[in-house]
Every structure is written in structure tokens, then in C-alpha cells.
Design an enzyme around this catalytic site. Structure first.
Site, PDB file in Angstrom:
ATOM      1  N   ASN A 208       0.845  -1.196   0.000  1.00  0.00           N
ATOM      2  CA  ASN A 208       0.000   0.000   0.000  1.00  0.00           C
ATOM      3  C   ASN A 208       0.878   1.242   0.000  1.00  0.00           C
ATOM      4  O   ASN A 208       2.101   1.147   0.029  1.00  0.00           O
ATOM      5  CB  ASN A 208      -0.972  -0.032   1.185  1.00  0.00           C
ATOM      6  CG  ASN A 208      -0.226  -0.125   2.499  1.00  0.00           C
ATOM      7  OD1 ASN A 208       0.527   0.761   2.855  1.00  0.00           O
ATOM      8  ND2 ASN A 208      -0.414  -1.231   3.209  1.00  0.00           N
ATOM      9  N   LYS A 287       7.698 -17.761 -10.470  1.00  0.00           N
ATOM     10  CA  LYS A 287       6.988 -16.657 -11.120  1.00  0.00           C
ATOM     11  C   LYS A 287       5.792 -17.207 -11.917  1.00  0.00           C
ATOM     12  O   LYS A 287       5.959 -18.142 -12.702  1.00  0.00           O
ATOM     13  CB  LYS A 287       7.964 -15.938 -12.059  1.00  0.00           C
ATOM     14  CG  LYS A 287       7.369 -14.718 -12.706  1.00  0.00           C
ATOM     15  CD  LYS A 287       8.362 -14.079 -13.669  1.00  0.00           C
ATOM     16  CE  LYS A 287       7.716 -12.912 -14.373  1.00  0.00           C
ATOM     17  NZ  LYS A 287       8.455 -12.477 -15.538  1.00  0.00           N
ATOM     18  N   PRO A 307      -4.127 -11.787  10.435  1.00  0.00           N
ATOM     19  CA  PRO A 307      -4.495 -11.541  11.833  1.00  0.00           C
ATOM     20  C   PRO A 307      -4.538 -10.036  12.094  1.00  0.00           C
ATOM     21  O   PRO A 307      -3.825  -9.272  11.440  1.00  0.00           O
ATOM     22  CB  PRO A 307      -3.352 -12.174  12.627  1.00  0.00           C
ATOM     23  CG  PRO A 307      -2.230 -12.325  11.668  1.00  0.00           C
ATOM     24  CD  PRO A 307      -2.821 -12.432  10.298  1.00  0.00           C
ATOM     25  N   ASP A 308      -5.390  -9.610  13.020  1.00  0.00           N
ATOM     26  CA  ASP A 308      -5.427  -8.202  13.404  1.00  0.00           C
ATOM     27  C   ASP A 308      -4.482  -8.023  14.599  1.00  0.00           C
ATOM     28  O   ASP A 308      -4.817  -8.396  15.734  1.00  0.00           O
ATOM     29  CB  ASP A 308      -6.858  -7.779  13.751  1.00  0.00           C
ATOM     30  CG  ASP A 308      -6.955  -6.269  13.895  1.00  0.00           C
ATOM     31  OD1 ASP A 308      -6.081  -5.685  14.580  1.00  0.00           O
ATOM     32  OD2 ASP A 308      -7.873  -5.670  13.320  1.00  0.00           O
ATOM     33  N   ILE A 309      -3.330  -7.464  14.316  1.00  0.00           N
ATOM     34  CA  ILE A 309      -2.275  -7.384  15.344  1.00  0.00           C
ATOM     35  C   ILE A 309      -2.728  -6.490  16.501  1.00  0.00           C
ATOM     36  O   ILE A 309      -2.544  -6.825  17.673  1.00  0.00           O
ATOM     37  CB  ILE A 309      -0.958  -6.831  14.733  1.00  0.00           C
ATOM     38  CG1 ILE A 309      -0.577  -7.618  13.475  1.00  0.00           C
ATOM     39  CG2 ILE A 309       0.165  -6.881  15.758  1.00  0.00           C
ATOM     40  CD1 ILE A 309       0.530  -6.989  12.646  1.00  0.00           C
ATOM     41  N   LYS A 339     -13.436   1.405  15.112  1.00  0.00           N
ATOM     42  CA  LYS A 339     -12.213   0.602  15.261  1.00  0.00           C
ATOM     43  C   LYS A 339     -11.710   0.605  16.708  1.00  0.00           C
ATOM     44  O   LYS A 339     -11.195  -0.399  17.191  1.00  0.00           O
ATOM     45  CB  LYS A 339     -11.107   1.143  14.335  1.00  0.00           C
ATOM     46  CG  LYS A 339     -11.334   0.744  12.879  1.00  0.00           C
ATOM     47  CD  LYS A 339     -10.288   1.311  11.957  1.00  0.00           C
ATOM     48  CE  LYS A 339     -10.747   1.190  10.506  1.00  0.00           C
ATOM     49  NZ  LYS A 339      -9.889   1.909   9.571  1.00  0.00           N
ATOM     50  N   LYS A 343     -11.261  -2.887  18.496  1.00  0.00           N
ATOM     51  CA  LYS A 343      -9.913  -3.394  18.756  1.00  0.00           C
ATOM     52  C   LYS A 343      -9.510  -3.250  20.220  1.00  0.00           C
ATOM     53  O   LYS A 343      -8.600  -3.923  20.683  1.00  0.00           O
ATOM     54  CB  LYS A 343      -8.906  -2.685  17.849  1.00  0.00           C
ATOM     55  CG  LYS A 343      -9.271  -2.855  16.359  1.00  0.00           C
ATOM     56  CD  LYS A 343      -8.193  -2.437  15.420  1.00  0.00           C
ATOM     57  CE  LYS A 343      -8.693  -2.455  13.991  1.00  0.00           C
ATOM     58  NZ  LYS A 343      -7.691  -2.945  13.043  1.00  0.00           N
TER      59      LYS A 343
HETATM   60  N1  CTP Z   1      -4.077  -3.181  12.156  1.00  0.00           N
HETATM   61  C1  CTP Z   1      -3.450  -4.304  12.637  1.00  0.00           C
HETATM   62  N2  CTP Z   1      -3.570  -5.478  11.971  1.00  0.00           N
HETATM   63  C2  CTP Z   1      -4.323  -5.568  10.849  1.00  0.00           C
HETATM   64  C3  CTP Z   1      -4.971  -4.414  10.355  1.00  0.00           C
HETATM   65  C4  CTP Z   1      -4.825  -3.238  11.022  1.00  0.00           C
HETATM   66  O1  CTP Z   1      -2.779  -4.222  13.670  1.00  0.00           O
HETATM   67  N3  CTP Z   1      -4.425  -6.721  10.233  1.00  0.00           N
HETATM   68  C5  CTP Z   1      -3.957  -1.933  12.919  1.00  0.00           C
HETATM   69  C6  CTP Z   1      -3.232  -0.811  12.202  1.00  0.00           C
HETATM   70  O2  CTP Z   1      -1.837  -0.831  12.463  1.00  0.00           O
HETATM   71  C7  CTP Z   1      -3.894   0.426  12.783  1.00  0.00           C
HETATM   72  C8  CTP Z   1      -5.303  -0.029  13.068  1.00  0.00           C
HETATM   73  O3  CTP Z   1      -5.257  -1.448  13.165  1.00  0.00           O
HETATM   74  O4  CTP Z   1      -3.304   0.821  14.012  1.00  0.00           O
HETATM   75  C9  CTP Z   1      -6.335   0.383  12.052  1.00  0.00           C
HETATM   76  O5  CTP Z   1      -5.891   0.031  10.764  1.00  0.00           O
HETATM   77  P1  CTP Z   1      -6.744   0.414   9.477  1.00  0.00           P
HETATM   78  O6  CTP Z   1      -5.991  -0.067   8.276  1.00  0.00           O
HETATM   79  O7  CTP Z   1      -7.153   1.838   9.568  1.00  0.00           O
HETATM   80  O8  CTP Z   1      -8.061  -0.397   9.696  1.00  0.00           O
HETATM   81  P2  CTP Z   1      -8.480  -1.881   9.434  1.00  0.00           P
HETATM   82  O9  CTP Z   1      -8.622  -2.563  10.749  1.00  0.00           O
HETATM   83  O10 CTP Z   1      -7.558  -2.512   8.455  1.00  0.00           O
HETATM   84  O11 CTP Z   1      -9.942  -1.711   8.849  1.00  0.00           O
HETATM   85  P3  CTP Z   1     -10.425  -1.243   7.379  1.00  0.00           P
HETATM   86  O12 CTP Z   1      -9.465  -1.835   6.405  1.00  0.00           O
HETATM   87  O13 CTP Z   1     -11.792  -1.833   7.289  1.00  0.00           O
HETATM   88  O14 CTP Z   1     -10.455   0.253   7.370  1.00  0.00           O
END
Ligand code: CTP
Length: 402
Positions: A208, A287, A307-309, A339, A343
Site C-alpha cells: 500500500n 513466477k 491476523p489483526d495485530i 475501530k 480493537k
Molecule cells: N491493524 C493491525 N492489523 C491488521 C490491520 C490493522 O494491527 N491486520 C492496525 C493498524 O496498524 C492500525 C489499526 O489497526 O493501528 C487500524 O488500521 P486500518 O488499516 O485503519 O483499519 P483496518 O482494521 O484494516 O480496517 P479497514 O481496512 O476496514 O479500514
């Protein structure tokens, strides 16, 4: 703390004086107001007009010039400064400072100021190592004068060794460090920054547009305030902030593993990284060839959720303070509030990535602090270093014994 801070750059007559316009520009980029005072010899190496142009202020050179003294007298100049940076500082000026001389503008100002003084020596290696210079260094050190450098390397005189003035970026950082309150001593700060990269095959990947600048500025500010800082960095080509331990990672899984390793000993966690929410279900090691595309020039890939860290660590928060960043292109505050609840962190920094002057890949940011109470604080457009200062001011209040 005053913002912007007023920095007096004192320039003495060494070849490194040619780098001083770059120092002034760096200080101004960091948000400071800068004035310059030059010794007579300094103006042989750098044009006062250059320093005037880049500082936006007239340059002082002569102790006895009625015009110059009329505008701001030398005591006024000494009092004006929040920090005095002497760069380059020659062996001669160090000697004069050590013995309290005040026979020209520069020495008079250095004797009169009550502001902290930061000296960046630059000289031939033999001059630096001479017992007279060592003795002067010791005298100045015991008086609380701060030093940065000199660095070792190839010297303008042709010798190799210690004597090069530190780079302008290092000097700017040293000034910011000196100005920062040492309020995070004893804290272990973990910062994540930059985007993750999710491999598709041996050559392709999904990432990104996050530059990592916000997270790097946060790590630098934590370090300035005296914390032990570890920075877990995704894709970015930014230089590591001085004094910060950096761990480079690629994918979200690698970032999570690195965060878990560092999490135990950390007391403050700031998740500024842009973590990919999904990764290709299969990591293909070779590839993918065009011929393999499934009909009609289309490539279909299957993704699985990462995973959502932030959510994972917030569930095991303990006494830690955990801050998340919400990158939103619309409904910014509502998204950040959602969020924050989802979270479970202590504070969410809402980032409007649709603005072109703020957020992703620029040097400034206009954020909102969103609190679990529902309170929302709007900050004006600030350099990312300024946002970092505001952030740590809040975190420190949160952690202060009630
Ligand atoms: N984050 C994380 N792990 C993920 C996704 C996000 O730890 N897999 C953390 C990011 O580092 C940030 C926060 O969650 O501190 C919000 O990230 P953001 O990209 O704004 O949101 P998302 O949870 O990815 O939600 P969305 O894509 O629906 O906006």
C-alpha cells in the site's frame, strides 16, 4: 514548551561552514525559528546573504556595528535563543569558550546566553586530539555544554580521522533531542510503521501507499524523550531515527511475529503501520507466467484474512498503553470510533487519507484523537514531528499516576 523554538546558529570559520545553509533549512523544516551569528572568518566560507535567505532573518556578524546592534543587540540575541547551536565550532572557538573570551560578536553571545549550548566541533584530527583541545573539551563538558560529533572520516585537509562536522540532519536531530522533555525515561516504546508487503509469487507483491513517515516520526520523538525504542518497519526507505532499534519485516504475519517478540518488554505500543488485511491464500514460490492465466486475460487470486495485530495485543494489554491509527477515506471519526471499540486500544488516531495535504506519504498530518469516552480532539495541520509531540503529551498524561 514553546513552539516554534528559537534556534541561534553560531558559525565559526571552518570549511564545514559551507554546510550551514542546509542546517538552517533542516531546522526550519522541523518548525523552528532560526537566526545566525557569524564570526569574521566564517563569512569567508559561507555567504551571510545565503544564511539570511534560508533563515528568513538578518544575519549578525559585527559586535560594534550600530545598524546590527540597533536591530537586535548581542545580549538580546543571546536572550532570544532557546538553544544555541555552534556549527562548525573550530578549535580556536572552543578554546575561547573554555576561557570565557568575549572579544567579538560570537564569543560575547556565547558568554552571555543562558540557553543550552550544543557544539558541533570540526577541525583537523591532530588539532582535535591535541591535549589543549582535550582540556578545553573537558572544561566545556563540566560546564554542561553539549557536544555532537565530530565524526571520523576523510577530512578537508587531506587527513583521515576524527574531525568531520556531523551531518546537518544529525545536528537538527540533536537540537530536537536537546529541546525534548526527558519524560519517557524508563519506558519501552514499540512502534510499527510503513506498509506490509504480501507476496503473490517470486516477483510480485501487494502493498500500500503508506510511507512510514508518521511511525518514524513517533519513534524519533519517543527516543528524544528518553525512551528505549524499537521500531518494527514494513516497506519504507526512510533512514532509521538515531538511537532507535529497528526490525525490518515484510508481510503482516512477519510484523505480527516481530510485535509479539517485542510486546512483552514494552510499556507503550503505537501501531502506525498500514497492515494488509488480506494475503494471497497460496504463496507461489516461482513466477506465475502469463500463459497460466485462467482464460480471457484474467488472473484470479484467492485471499485470506490476516491476523489483526492491534486487536490481538489489546486483548493482552495489561498495564500497557496501546495506540492505534485509523486510516479512513470517508466518515473519518465514525470509522475511528468503530475501530477503537472493536480493537480495544486506549486511543485511536484518526487519519483522513483523502486529504492531499495530510496523511499518506506527506510530511504533515491533520489528525483527530478519538478517546474511549467518545471525546474527539481535532489537531490542526502539523508536521509529523509535531503530531508525535502532541501524541506523547497525551500518552504521558494517561500514564501519570492519578
Ligand atoms: N491493524 C493491525 N492489523 C491488521 C490491520 C490493522 O494491527 N491486520 C492496525 C493498524 O496498524 C492500525 C489499526 O489497526 O493501528 C487500524 O488500521 P486500518 O488499516 O485503519 O483499519 P483496518 O482494521 O484494516 O480496517 P479497514 O481496512 O476496514 O479500514
Amino acid at each position: 514548551m514553546k513552539d516554534p523554538r528559537r534556534i541561534l546558529l553560531v558559525v565559526s570559520g571552518g570549511i564545514a561552514a559551507y554546510k550551514t545553509p542546509e542546517i538552517v533549512r533542516g531546522l526550519r523544516r522541523a518548525g523552528h525559528d532560526v537566526r545566525c551569528a557569524l564570526s569574521t572568518e566564517a563569512s569567508r566560507f559561507v555567504a551571510p546573504l545565503s544564511l539570511q535567505a534560508v533563515s528568513g532573518n538578518s544575519v549578525r556578524q559585527d559586535l560594534f556595528d550600530p545598524g546590527e546592534e540597533g536591530e537586535i543587540d548581542h545580549i538580546g540575541l543571546a536572550d532570544w535563543a532557546d538553544v544555541v547551536l555552534v556549527a562548525p565550532c573550530t578549535a580556536n572557538l572552543m578554546a575561547k569558550m573554555a576561557h570565557g573570551h568575549a572579544d567579538d560578536l560570537v564569543t560575547a553571545v556565547l558568554l552571555a546566553t543562558r540557553a543550552p549550548i550544543l557544539v558541533a566541533p570540526a577541525m583537523n584530527v591532530n588539532m582535535w586530539e591535541h591535549p589543549a583541545t582535550r582540556a578545553n573539551l573537558e572544561i566545556l563538558g563540566t560546564r554542561g555544554i553539549h557536544f555532537v560529533g565530530p565524526e571520523a572520516g576523510e577530512l578537508a585537509c587531506g587527513w583521515e580521522g576524527q574531525g568531520r562536522m556531523s551531518d546537518p540532519a544529525v545536528l537538527v536531530e540533536a537540537v530536537d533531542s536537546l529541546l525534548a522533555p526527558k519524560t519517557l525515561i524508563g519506558e519501552c516504546v514499540l512502534v510499527t510503521a510503513g506498509g506490509t508487503v504480501e507476496p503473490i509469487d517470486a516477483v510480485r507483491a501487494i502493498t500500500n501507499r503508506s510511507s512510514g513517515k508518521m511511525g518514524f516520526a513517533i519513534a524519533a520523538e519517543a527516543q528524544r524523550r528518553g525512551a528505549d525504542v524499537v521500531l518494527i518497519a514494513g516497506v519504507t526507505n526512510l533512514p532509521t531515527p538515531i538511537g532507535v532499534r529497528r526490525v525490518d519485516v515484510g508481510s503482516a504475519i512477519e510484523m505480527r511475529d516481530a510485535v509479539f517478540v517485542e510486546f512483552e518488554q514494552s510499556s507503550i505500543v503505537i501501531k502506525a503501520a498500514a497492515v494488509a488485511d488480506f494475503r494471497p491464500a497460496e504463496a507461489i514460490e516461482r513466477k506465475i507466467k502469463k500463459e497460466e492465466l485462467a482464460g480471457e486475460g484474467r488472473l484470479q487470486l484467492e485471499f485470506v484474512q490476516n491476523p489483526d495485530i492491534l486487536a490481538d495485543i489489546s486483548a493482552r494489554k495489561g498495564d500497557r498503553t496501546i495506540v492505534g491509527f485509523a486510516a479512513e477515506s470517508h466518515d473519518v471519526i465514525a470509522g475511528a470510533k468503530r475501530k477503537l471499540l472493536l480493537k480495544g486500544c486506549d486511543l485511536m488516531v484518526a487519519n483522513d487519507i483523502s486529504r492531499i495535504d495530510s496523511g499518506f506519504d506527506v510530511d504533515e498530518n491533520a489528525v483527530h484523537f478519538v478517546w474511549p469516552s467518545g471525546e474527539v480532539e481535532a489537531l490542526s495541520l502539523l508536521p509529523k514531528s509535531g503530531v508525535s509531540r502532541e501524541l506523547f503529551d497525551r500518552i504521558e498524561k494517561l500514564r501519570a499516576p492519578q
